[in-house]
Design a protein around this motif. Structure first.
Motif, PDB file in Angstrom:
ATOM      1  N   ARG A 138       0.898  -1.156  -0.097  1.00 39.55           N
ATOM      2  CA  ARG A 138      -0.128  -0.084   0.035  1.00 39.55           C
ATOM      3  C   ARG A 138       0.716   1.193   0.117  1.00 39.55           C
ATOM      4  NH1 ARG A 138      -4.746  -1.685   4.417  1.00 39.55           N
ATOM      5  NH2 ARG A 138      -5.880  -2.832   2.814  1.00 39.55           N
ATOM      6  N   ALA A 139       1.963   1.276   0.857  1.00 41.38           N
ATOM      7  CA  ALA A 139       2.754   2.484   0.812  1.00 41.38           C
ATOM      8  C   ALA A 139       3.463   2.494  -0.448  1.00 41.38           C
ATOM      9  CB  ALA A 139       3.914   2.252   2.134  1.00 41.38           C
ATOM     10  N   ARG A 140       3.864   1.585  -1.321  1.00 42.54           N
ATOM     11  CA  ARG A 140       4.589   1.719  -2.427  1.00 42.54           C
ATOM     12  C   ARG A 140       3.411   2.161  -3.550  1.00 42.54           C
ATOM     13  NH1 ARG A 140       6.626  -3.180  -1.009  1.00 42.54           N
ATOM     14  NH2 ARG A 140       5.209  -4.462  -2.643  1.00 42.54           N
ATOM     15  N   ILE A 141       2.321   1.908  -3.416  1.00 42.71           N
ATOM     16  CA  ILE A 141       1.130   2.308  -4.245  1.00 42.71           C
ATOM     17  C   ILE A 141       1.116   3.670  -3.961  1.00 42.71           C
ATOM     18  CG2 ILE A 141      -1.433   1.885  -4.874  1.00 42.71           C
ATOM     19  CD1 ILE A 141      -0.928  -0.990  -4.464  1.00 42.71           C
ATOM     20  N   ASP A 142       1.146   4.180  -2.702  1.00 41.82           N
ATOM     21  CA  ASP A 142       0.581   5.625  -2.652  1.00 41.82           C
ATOM     22  C   ASP A 142       1.728   6.361  -2.878  1.00 41.82           C
ATOM     23  OD1 ASP A 142      -1.775   5.067  -1.091  1.00 41.82           O
ATOM     24  OD2 ASP A 142      -0.602   4.954   0.950  1.00 41.82           O
ATOM     25  N   VAL A 143       2.987   5.831  -2.787  1.00 43.98           N
ATOM     26  CA  VAL A 143       4.065   6.725  -3.379  1.00 43.98           C
ATOM     27  C   VAL A 143       3.929   6.888  -5.235  1.00 43.98           C
ATOM     28  CG1 VAL A 143       6.515   6.688  -4.053  1.00 43.98           C
ATOM     29  CG2 VAL A 143       5.894   6.238  -1.703  1.00 43.98           C
ATOM     30  N   LEU A 144       3.599   5.785  -5.581  1.00 47.85           N
ATOM     31  CA  LEU A 144       3.273   5.672  -7.421  1.00 47.85           C
ATOM     32  C   LEU A 144       2.148   6.546  -7.424  1.00 47.85           C
ATOM     33  CD1 LEU A 144       3.762   1.952  -7.862  1.00 47.85           C
ATOM     34  CD2 LEU A 144       5.422   4.027  -8.587  1.00 47.85           C
ATOM     35  N   GLU A 156       1.160   9.274  -5.942  1.00 51.97           N
ATOM     36  CA  GLU A 156       1.848  10.837  -5.876  1.00 51.97           C
ATOM     37  C   GLU A 156       2.523  11.027  -6.913  1.00 51.97           C
ATOM     38  OE1 GLU A 156       3.697  11.034  -2.129  1.00 51.97           O
ATOM     39  OE2 GLU A 156       1.783  10.434  -0.990  1.00 51.97           O
ATOM     40  N   ARG A 157       3.235  10.353  -7.732  1.00 56.35           N
ATOM     41  CA  ARG A 157       4.156  10.435  -8.798  1.00 56.35           C
ATOM     42  C   ARG A 157       3.284  10.801  -9.864  1.00 56.35           C
ATOM     43  NH1 ARG A 157       9.006   6.378  -8.467  1.00 56.35           N
ATOM     44  NH2 ARG A 157      10.096   7.194  -6.664  1.00 56.35           N
ATOM     45  N   LEU A 158       1.994  10.579  -9.986  1.00 60.48           N
ATOM     46  CA  LEU A 158       1.205  10.479 -11.359  1.00 60.48           C
ATOM     47  C   LEU A 158       0.891  11.899 -11.442  1.00 60.48           C
ATOM     48  CD1 LEU A 158      -1.510   7.812 -10.997  1.00 60.48           C
ATOM     49  CD2 LEU A 158       0.478   7.874 -12.768  1.00 60.48           C
ATOM     50  N   PRO A 159       0.954  12.557 -12.652  1.00 63.78           N
ATOM     51  CA  PRO A 159       0.733  14.024 -13.074  1.00 63.78           C
ATOM     52  C   PRO A 159      -0.762  14.219 -12.775  1.00 63.78           C
ATOM     53  CG  PRO A 159       1.170  12.802 -15.100  1.00 63.78           C
ATOM     54  CD  PRO A 159       1.385  11.826 -14.012  1.00 63.78           C
ATOM     55  N   VAL A 160      -0.991  15.489 -12.227  1.00 64.64           N
ATOM     56  CA  VAL A 160      -2.440  16.082 -12.061  1.00 64.64           C
ATOM     57  C   VAL A 160      -2.846  16.487 -13.339  1.00 64.64           C
ATOM     58  CG1 VAL A 160      -3.760  17.379 -11.078  1.00 64.64           C
ATOM     59  CG2 VAL A 160      -1.996  16.412  -9.870  1.00 64.64           C
ATOM     60  N   ASP A 161      -3.972  15.745 -13.880  1.00 65.89           N
ATOM     61  CA  ASP A 161      -4.560  16.389 -15.067  1.00 65.89           C
ATOM     62  C   ASP A 161      -5.464  17.204 -14.930  1.00 65.89           C
ATOM     63  OD1 ASP A 161      -5.649  16.363 -17.595  1.00 65.89           O
ATOM     64  OD2 ASP A 161      -6.637  14.596 -17.720  1.00 65.89           O
ATOM     65  N   SER A 162      -5.183  18.609 -15.184  1.00 61.84           N
ATOM     66  CA  SER A 162      -5.822  19.988 -15.128  1.00 61.84           C
ATOM     67  C   SER A 162      -7.035  19.903 -15.925  1.00 61.84           C
ATOM     68  CB  SER A 162      -5.234  21.152 -15.480  1.00 61.84           C
ATOM     69  OG  SER A 162      -4.781  20.991 -16.987  1.00 61.84           O
ATOM     70  N   ASP A 163      -7.238  18.998 -16.900  1.00 63.26           N
ATOM     71  CA  ASP A 163      -8.443  18.797 -17.734  1.00 63.26           C
ATOM     72  C   ASP A 163      -9.265  17.699 -17.428  1.00 63.26           C
ATOM     73  OD1 ASP A 163      -7.840  21.156 -19.098  1.00 63.26           O
ATOM     74  OD2 ASP A 163      -6.819  19.695 -20.710  1.00 63.26           O
ATOM     75  N   SER A 164      -9.133  17.331 -15.868  1.00 63.58           N
ATOM     76  CA  SER A 164      -9.851  16.059 -15.544  1.00 63.58           C
ATOM     77  C   SER A 164     -11.319  16.156 -15.410  1.00 63.58           C
ATOM     78  CB  SER A 164      -9.226  15.646 -14.312  1.00 63.58           C
ATOM     79  OG  SER A 164      -9.604  16.555 -13.199  1.00 63.58           O
ATOM     80  N   GLY A 165     -12.053  15.342 -16.113  1.00 68.37           N
ATOM     81  CA  GLY A 165     -13.518  15.570 -16.097  1.00 68.37           C
ATOM     82  C   GLY A 165     -13.728  15.978 -17.375  1.00 68.37           C
ATOM     83  N   LYS A 166     -13.137  16.808 -18.291  1.00 71.54           N
ATOM     84  CA  LYS A 166     -13.330  17.462 -19.464  1.00 71.54           C
ATOM     85  C   LYS A 166     -12.893  16.699 -20.672  1.00 71.54           C
ATOM     86  CE  LYS A 166     -12.821  22.097 -17.403  1.00 71.54           C
ATOM     87  NZ  LYS A 166     -11.748  23.227 -17.524  1.00 71.54           N
TER      88      LYS A 166
END
Length: 71
Positions: free
Chosen positions: A50-56, A58-68
């Motif tokens: 779970r800790a490794r998944i949480d780190v991964l 957090e590394r994902l880019p935040v999509d500013s167009d999410s939901g659009k």
């Protein structure tokens, strides 16, 4: 009325059964201990995963167009 020999036989059978139950109980206690250690190990591995998944995550880019819909 039971004879003395009948009572002696019955007590001996009870003592034998008692010893069998003690051995069975000891084996069951060993199994419980082994399974508890296995459970603790699996919990530890799960928490590490779970800790490794949480780190991964957090590394994902935040999509500013999410939901659009971007076209």
């Amino acid at each position: 009325m039971p004879s003395l020999n009948d009572l002696i036989d019955r007590v001996e059978r009870i003592l034998i059964r008692h010893d069998e139950l003690k051995r069975t109980n000891a084996l069951l206690q060993e199994q419980v201990q082994t399974l508890s250690q296995e459970r603790d190990s699996l919990r530890s591995r799960l928490n590490a995963a779970r800790a490794r998944i949480d780190v991964l995550l957090e590394r994902l880019p935040v999509d500013s167009d999410s939901g659009k819909n971007s076209q």
